[in-house]
Motif scaffolding. Structure first.
Motif, PDB file in Angstrom:
ATOM      1  N   SER A 223       2.786  12.173  16.324  1.00 27.12           N
ATOM      2  CA  SER A 223       1.512  11.431  16.999  1.00 27.12           C
ATOM      3  C   SER A 223       1.043  10.954  15.667  1.00 27.12           C
ATOM      4  CB  SER A 223       0.195  11.402  17.726  1.00 27.12           C
ATOM      5  OG  SER A 223       0.391  12.168  18.897  1.00 27.12           O
ATOM      6  N   ASP A 224       0.785   9.602  15.483  1.00 27.81           N
ATOM      7  CA  ASP A 224      -0.433   9.600  13.956  1.00 27.81           C
ATOM      8  C   ASP A 224      -1.599   9.389  13.724  1.00 27.81           C
ATOM      9  OD1 ASP A 224       2.166   7.525  12.983  1.00 27.81           O
ATOM     10  OD2 ASP A 224       2.146   6.250  14.691  1.00 27.81           O
ATOM     11  N   THR A 225      -2.383   9.378  15.203  1.00 27.79           N
ATOM     12  CA  THR A 225      -3.354   9.894  15.208  1.00 27.79           C
ATOM     13  C   THR A 225      -3.641  10.679  16.664  1.00 27.79           C
ATOM     14  OG1 THR A 225      -4.306   7.223  14.296  1.00 27.79           O
ATOM     15  CG2 THR A 225      -5.786   8.485  15.898  1.00 27.79           C
ATOM     16  N   ILE A 226      -4.978  11.539  16.920  1.00 29.60           N
ATOM     17  CA  ILE A 226      -5.012  12.556  17.629  1.00 29.60           C
ATOM     18  C   ILE A 226      -6.540  12.295  18.299  1.00 29.60           C
ATOM     19  CG2 ILE A 226      -4.697  14.598  18.454  1.00 29.60           C
ATOM     20  CD1 ILE A 226      -2.636  15.332  16.910  1.00 29.60           C
ATOM     21  N   GLU A 237     -11.786  12.696  16.939  1.00 30.76           N
ATOM     22  CA  GLU A 237     -10.411  11.561  16.242  1.00 30.76           C
ATOM     23  C   GLU A 237     -10.008  12.361  15.054  1.00 30.76           C
ATOM     24  OE1 GLU A 237      -9.916   7.696  18.723  1.00 30.76           O
ATOM     25  OE2 GLU A 237      -9.949   6.929  16.525  1.00 30.76           O
ATOM     26  N   SER A 238      -9.000  11.815  14.564  1.00 30.13           N
ATOM     27  CA  SER A 238      -8.029  12.127  13.269  1.00 30.13           C
ATOM     28  C   SER A 238      -6.841  11.877  12.806  1.00 30.13           C
ATOM     29  CB  SER A 238      -8.432  13.769  13.434  1.00 30.13           C
ATOM     30  OG  SER A 238      -7.776  14.427  12.009  1.00 30.13           O
ATOM     31  N   PRO A 239      -6.428  11.320  11.950  1.00 31.61           N
ATOM     32  CA  PRO A 239      -5.002  10.951  11.524  1.00 31.61           C
ATOM     33  C   PRO A 239      -4.838  12.733  12.233  1.00 31.61           C
ATOM     34  CG  PRO A 239      -5.784  10.223   9.553  1.00 31.61           C
ATOM     35  CD  PRO A 239      -7.056  11.006  11.112  1.00 31.61           C
ATOM     36  N   LEU A 248     -12.623  19.304  12.621  1.00 33.46           N
ATOM     37  CA  LEU A 248     -14.164  19.127  11.923  1.00 33.46           C
ATOM     38  C   LEU A 248     -15.135  19.547  13.321  1.00 33.46           C
ATOM     39  CD1 LEU A 248     -14.271  15.242  10.885  1.00 33.46           C
ATOM     40  CD2 LEU A 248     -14.064  17.537   9.426  1.00 33.46           C
ATOM     41  N   HIS A 249     -14.784  19.124  14.732  1.00 32.87           N
ATOM     42  CA  HIS A 249     -15.272  19.846  15.884  1.00 32.87           C
ATOM     43  C   HIS A 249     -14.987  20.692  16.146  1.00 32.87           C
ATOM     44  CE1 HIS A 249     -16.956  19.338  19.945  1.00 32.87           C
ATOM     45  NE2 HIS A 249     -17.670  18.493  19.672  1.00 32.87           N
ATOM     46  N   PRO A 250     -16.137  22.014  16.738  1.00 30.35           N
ATOM     47  CA  PRO A 250     -16.094  22.929  16.831  1.00 30.35           C
ATOM     48  C   PRO A 250     -15.135  23.457  17.839  1.00 30.35           C
ATOM     49  CG  PRO A 250     -18.411  22.896  16.994  1.00 30.35           C
ATOM     50  CD  PRO A 250     -17.230  21.272  16.858  1.00 30.35           C
ATOM     51  N   ILE A 313     -17.361   9.946  10.047  1.00 28.67           N
ATOM     52  CA  ILE A 313     -18.082  11.373   8.973  1.00 28.67           C
ATOM     53  C   ILE A 313     -17.022  10.640   7.781  1.00 28.67           C
ATOM     54  CG2 ILE A 313     -19.270  13.068  10.347  1.00 28.67           C
ATOM     55  CD1 ILE A 313     -17.240  14.871   9.227  1.00 28.67           C
ATOM     56  N   ARG A 314     -15.650  10.731   8.039  1.00 28.59           N
ATOM     57  CA  ARG A 314     -15.281  10.235   6.778  1.00 28.59           C
ATOM     58  C   ARG A 314     -14.021   9.823   7.084  1.00 28.59           C
ATOM     59  NH1 ARG A 314     -12.827  16.500   4.960  1.00 28.59           N
ATOM     60  NH2 ARG A 314     -15.277  17.041   5.324  1.00 28.59           N
ATOM     61  N   PRO A 315     -13.931   8.310   6.137  1.00 28.85           N
ATOM     62  CA  PRO A 315     -12.838   7.932   6.926  1.00 28.85           C
ATOM     63  C   PRO A 315     -11.323   8.184   7.376  1.00 28.85           C
ATOM     64  CG  PRO A 315     -12.749   7.243   4.423  1.00 28.85           C
ATOM     65  CD  PRO A 315     -13.401   8.748   4.401  1.00 28.85           C
ATOM     66  N   GLY A 316     -11.570   7.091   8.654  1.00 37.06           N
ATOM     67  CA  GLY A 316     -10.557   7.615   9.938  1.00 37.06           C
ATOM     68  C   GLY A 316     -10.236   8.877  10.868  1.00 37.06           C
ATOM     69  N   ARG A 317     -11.961   9.353  10.024  1.00 37.39           N
ATOM     70  CA  ARG A 317     -11.926  10.753  11.171  1.00 37.39           C
ATOM     71  C   ARG A 317     -13.348  11.062  11.921  1.00 37.39           C
ATOM     72  NH1 ARG A 317     -10.535  16.834   8.892  1.00 37.39           N
ATOM     73  NH2 ARG A 317     -10.038  16.480  11.452  1.00 37.39           N
ATOM     74  N   LYS A 318     -13.544  11.401  12.843  1.00 38.75           N
ATOM     75  CA  LYS A 318     -14.902  10.813  14.295  1.00 38.75           C
ATOM     76  C   LYS A 318     -14.491  12.139  14.769  1.00 38.75           C
ATOM     77  CE  LYS A 318     -13.897   5.959  14.932  1.00 38.75           C
ATOM     78  NZ  LYS A 318     -13.465   4.941  16.129  1.00 38.75           N
ATOM     79  N   VAL A 319     -15.842  11.883  14.841  1.00 36.91           N
ATOM     80  CA  VAL A 319     -16.540  13.591  15.534  1.00 36.91           C
ATOM     81  C   VAL A 319     -17.569  13.413  16.581  1.00 36.91           C
ATOM     82  CG1 VAL A 319     -17.510  14.431  13.032  1.00 36.91           C
ATOM     83  CG2 VAL A 319     -16.685  16.102  15.077  1.00 36.91           C
ATOM     84  N   ALA A 320     -17.702  14.094  17.264  1.00 30.60           N
ATOM     85  CA  ALA A 320     -19.047  13.893  18.263  1.00 30.60           C
ATOM     86  C   ALA A 320     -19.677  15.252  18.121  1.00 30.60           C
ATOM     87  CB  ALA A 320     -18.773  13.117  19.426  1.00 30.60           C
TER      88      ALA A 320
END
Lengths: 350, 328
Positions: A223-226, A237-239, A248-250, A313-320
Motif C-alpha cells: 500500500s501507499d496509504t493505510i 490514516e497514514s502513508p 499515532l493512535h493507541p 496532526i501532521r501532513p498526510g497523517r490523520k488520527v482520531a
C-alpha cells in the motif's frame, strides 16, 4: 477534491438492522458495521484497509462497490455519484469496478471451466474482439499456462486459483480493484507470488487498488496509504512507511506491537502493548472514543464522553484520538502491561 | 536420556484400498526436554499436524500405519493399549487445537468440560473440581470465571474459547503440551495475549511445549529449538537464533525472503519460492523440494540428501545449502 482522486467516500455508513419477533417483525437495534467513513483513493495507488475481524473493513470494501447497499453517505467515482445510479448505469459502471475475493475456491463456480469464468464478463459487457484471444491473453498476464482454459477450479492449487480470480477481475480493463484478503488463504510461500503479481499488474495496467486485509505486513508492503479500522470507523490514516515507524493512535500502537516479527533478536527486544478484553459488539459501540474501553492510554477526561474526529496532526497523517500528541511525545504513558491474569480486564462485560 | 519425549524415525502412512499409499511423515526424529519449547514449522501438508496427532495417539487405527517410536519418559506410545493411553492423555500429554469452536462440545457448558478433566485425572470431587475450574479460568485470564463456567462455548468470543481450551489442557498439569496452530484463527491482538499466556505457563510450571505453526514470527518469539518440515521430513533444525541468523536450507531461506517484514523499510519486491507445495518429488526420487529450489544441483534428483550437521547444533538436509562454507 483534487483530480487525481479516483474514488472518494464521505460519511459512509452501513447499518444492518437486528430483527426480532416471529409474527411482528420489529427492529430492535442496528449493527453499525461501517459507521461514518471518509476516504480518498488516489488514481494508480493502493489504499490498504487493515483491522481485526469484525471491524467492518470487508463491509466497507463491498459497500464501495454497492455490493452491500450503504445506509448513508456518498461515493463519488471519477466524478459520478455512484449511489444515485439506477440499475442499468450502475451495471455499466461495474466494468470499471472489480473485486478479488479471499477464497478463490468459494468464489469460482466448481462446474465452470476457466474459459467460461473468463468469457462471461466479456460477453456480458460486450468486450470487443474474440473472447478466446482475450482469454489467452489474460491467462498469460496472470502467469497461467494456455491449457488452463479448459480446466476446472479444483484442478488448480490455491495460488493458481487466486490467479484465475485476478484474471477475471482484470478481464474488462477496470480502473479500480477491491481485493478482500487476497492472500490470506494461501500458504506463505505462495503469498509472495500473488503479491508480486498484483504489483506487476498495477504497473502494467495502471490499476488502482483497495486492499482489505488483516495482515499488516502484507498490507504495508503493497500500500501507499493505510487506513486502520476499529469498530466501523477509521482511527488512523497514514502513508504506509510512517505507520510502523511512528504509529499515532493507541490502537495502531497496540496492533503494531502485537504482530510477531520473524527475527528472534527483534522479538526479544520488543515491548508488547497487550490489549485487554475483546472487541465490543458493533451493535453496541461504546460512547465517546470507540476504543476507550480497551485503550491502554485512556485518560479520565474526554475519552469516555467525547467522540474524537479524524484530524490531520501532521501532513498526510490523520488520527482520531484526543491525546495523540501527548502519547507520541511520551507525556502520556501506557498503563502497566496487563498480561497479569489476575488483573481485571477493561472492557469485558462484568 | 533425560528427555521428556523422544520421537524416533516416526513414519505415518495412510493407505486406502485401490489407492497409492500416502507417506505423510517420513522418518521424523526429534526430542523435547522438560521445560523446552520446540517448534514444528512448515506449510500445509508438510506433516506437522499429523505428527502431533500421532504423539497424542489420536490417529485412527484403520488405514494408518505407524512406524518408528514415540517414547514419553521411556514409555513407548505406539501400540500402547487405549486404556493406558487414555490415562496418560490429559494427565501427561495435552493438546490445544487450532479451532476452539470445533474442539469444544457445543452443547455442554464450559464448566462441565473443564471439571471432567479434573474429576477424571485428579480424582477430585464435584465441588472441589468446580472451584479448581474457576481458578483455572481466572489463571488463563478469563474474567468473572464462575459465571463463565455456566456458559456454553458459543457465548464466548474466539479468544475466550481458546483460553478455555488452554485451561482444560492445563487442568491436569500435563508435562507436555502440544499446541497446534493455537492462534491461527485469532486476531493479532488476541494472538499476542494467548502467546504471552503460553510463555508464562511454560515459565511458571516448567511444562514442555510443542508449537506447531506456519508462522515464522510466532516461532521467532517462542521456540527454543525449531524443526522445519517439508513434505513429511525435517529439512532443517537449529536453535532459533541460529536458524534465523543463518538459515541454510533453501526452503527456510525462501520462506524468510518471501514474507514482508514490518520492522524493515518497504523493499521493492518480495522473493517468492517458485511453484507450489504440490510440485514435489517423492523422497525416494531425490529431494522433495528440488522442483522449487533455486539452489538445485544435479545430485538433488536421484538420492535424497540426509539430515547432516552444517554448523554446530545446526542440521540441514541439503546438497547445496545456502551460505556455503564462508558463512559469517
Amino acid at each position: 477534491m483534487t483530480d487525481d482522486v479516483l474514488m472518494s467516500v464521505r460519511g459512509l455508513k452501513v447499518h444492518f438492522p437486528i430483527r426480532k419477533g416471529v409474527l411482528v417483525d420489529r427492529v430492535v437495534g442496528h449493527v453499525r458495521a461501517v459507521d461514518g467513513v471518509d476516504l480518498d483513493i488516489r488514481r494508480g495507488q493502493t489504499y490498504g484497509l487493515v483491522g481485526e475481524s469484525g471491524c467492518g473493513k470487508s463491509t466497507l470494501g463491498r459497500a464501495m462497490l454497492r455490493l452491500v447497499e450503504p445506509t448513508d453517505g456518498t461515493i463519488t467515482f471519477d466524478g459520478t455519484d455512484v449511489r444515485a445510479l439506477k440499475t442499468e448505469p450502475m451495471r455499466l459502471l461495474r466494468k470499471r469496478l472489480q473485486m478479488v475475493f479471499q477464497d478463490p475456491l468459494a468464489s469460482l463456480d466448481p462446474r465452470q471451466s476457466v474459459e467460461s469464468v473468463l468469457t462471461e464478463p466479456l460477453r456480458t459487457h460486450g468486450f470487443p474482439g474474440k473472447p478466446a484471444d482475450r482469454v489467452r491473453e489474460l491467462l498469460d498476464v496472470v502467469g497461467l499456462p494456455a491449457n488452463a482454459a479448459g480446466r476446472y477450479p479444483h484442478e488448480f492449487s490455491g495460488g493458481q486459483r487466486q490467479r484465475i480470480g485476478i484474471a477475471r477481475a482484470i478481464a474488462l480493463n477496470p480502473d479500480l480493484i477491491i481485493a478482500d484478503e487476497p492472500v490470506s488463504a494461501l500458504d506463505v510461500s505462495i503469498q509472495a507470488q500473488i503479491v508480486n503479481l498484483l504489483e506487476d499488474l498495477q504497473e502494467q495496467l495502471g490499476l488502482t487498488y483497495v486492499v482489505v486485509a488483516h495482515d499488516l505486513a502484507v498490507v504495508r508492503h503493497v500500500s501507499d496509504t493505510i487506513g486502520v479500522m476499529y469498530l466501523g470507523s477509521i482511527v488512523e490514516e497514514s502513508p504506509s512507511d510512517d505507520l510502523y515507524a511512528e504509529p499515532l493512535h493507541p490502537y495502531t500502537i497496540a496492533l503494531m506491537s502485537a504482530i510477531p516479527i520473524p527475527d528472534p533478536v527483534v522479538e526479544e527486544r520488543r515491548e508488547r502493548i497487550l490489549l485487554t478484553g475483546d472487541l465490543p459488539s458493533p451493535a453496541n459501540i461504546p460512547p465517546g472514543c470507540r476504543f476507550h474501553t480497551r485503550c491502554p492510554f485512556r485518560q479520565t477526561t474526554r475519552c469516555a464522553d467525547e467522540v474524537p474526529s479524524l484530524r490531520e496532526i501532521r501532513p498526510g497523517r490523520k488520527v482520531a484520538c484526543h491525546w495523540s500528541e501527548e502519547i507520541v511525545s511520551g507525556r502520556i504513558q501506557a498503563a502497566a502491561s496487563s498480561h497479569d491474569p489476575t488483573a481485571t480486564e477493561v472492557g469485558a462485560p462484568v | 536420556m533425560n528427555n521428556l519425549l523422544d520421537v524416533n524415525d516416526l513414519e505415518i502412512v495412510f493407505s486406502r484400498r485401490g489407492r497409492k499409499d500416502v507417506r505423510a511423515v517420513d522418518k521424523v526424529s526429534f526430542s523435547v526436554a522438560p521445560g523446552e519449547t520446540v517448534g514444528l514449522v512448515g506449510e500445509s501438508g508438510c506433516g506437522k499436524s499429523v505428527t502431533s496427532l500421532a504423539i497424542m495417539g489420536l490417529l485412527p487405527k484403520r488405514g494408518v500405519r505407524l512406524g518408528g517410536s514415540i517414547a514419553f519418559e521411556g514409555t513407548e506410545l505406539i501400540g500402547l493399549p487405549q486404556d493406558k493411553l487414555r490415562r496418560m492423555r490429559g494427565r501427561d500429554l495435552a493438546m490445544v487445537f487450532q479451532d476452539p469452536m470445533t474442539s469444544l462440545n457445543p452443547v455442554v457448558p464450559i464448566g462441565t468440560q473443564v471439571t471432567e478433566v479434573l474429576v477424571r485425572h485428579r480424582d477430585m470431587g464435584a465441588d472441589a473440581a468446580r472451584k479448581e475450574a474457576a481458578d483455572l479460568l481466572a489463571r488463563v485470564g478469563i474474567p468473572d470465571p464462575s459465571r463463565r463456567l455456566k456458559e456454553y462455548p458459543h457465548q464466548l468470543s474466539g479468544g475466550m474459547r481458546q483460553r478455555a481450551l488452554i485451561a482444560m489442557a492445563l487442568a491436569a498439569k500435563p508435562r507436555l503440551l502440544i499446541a497446534d496452530e493455537p492462534t491461527t484463527a485469532l486476531d493479532v491482538t488476541i494472538q499476542a495475549q494467548i502467546l504471552e499466556l503460553l510463555k508464562e505457563l511454560v515459565r511458571e510450571s516448567g511444562t514442555a511445549l510443542i508449537m506447531i505453526t506456519h508462522d515464522l514470527g510466532v516461532v521467532a518469539g517462542m521456540c527454543d529449538t525449531v524443526h522445519v518440515m517439508y513434505s513429511g521430513r525435517i529439512v532443517e533444525r537449529a536453535q532459533r537464533h541460529e536458524l534465523f541468523a543463518h538459515p541454510r536450507h533453501p526452503y527456510t531461506g525462501g520462506l524468510l525472503a518471501s514474507i514482508p517484514r514490518l520492522d524493515q523499510p518497504r523493499g521493492e519486491r518480495l522473493e517468492p519460492i517458485q511453484g507450489s507445495p504440490r510440485d514435489m518429488l517423492a523422497w525416494s526420487q531425490g529431494c522433495a523440494f528440488a522442483p522449487r529450489c533455486r539452489n538445485r544441483v544435479d545430485e538433488c534428483v536421484g538420492e535424497a540428501p540426509v539430515l547432516a550437521p552444517a554448523r554446530p547444533d545446526h542440521e540441514v538436509r541439503c546438497y547445496n545449502p545456502l551460505g556455503g562454507s564462508d558463512d559469517r
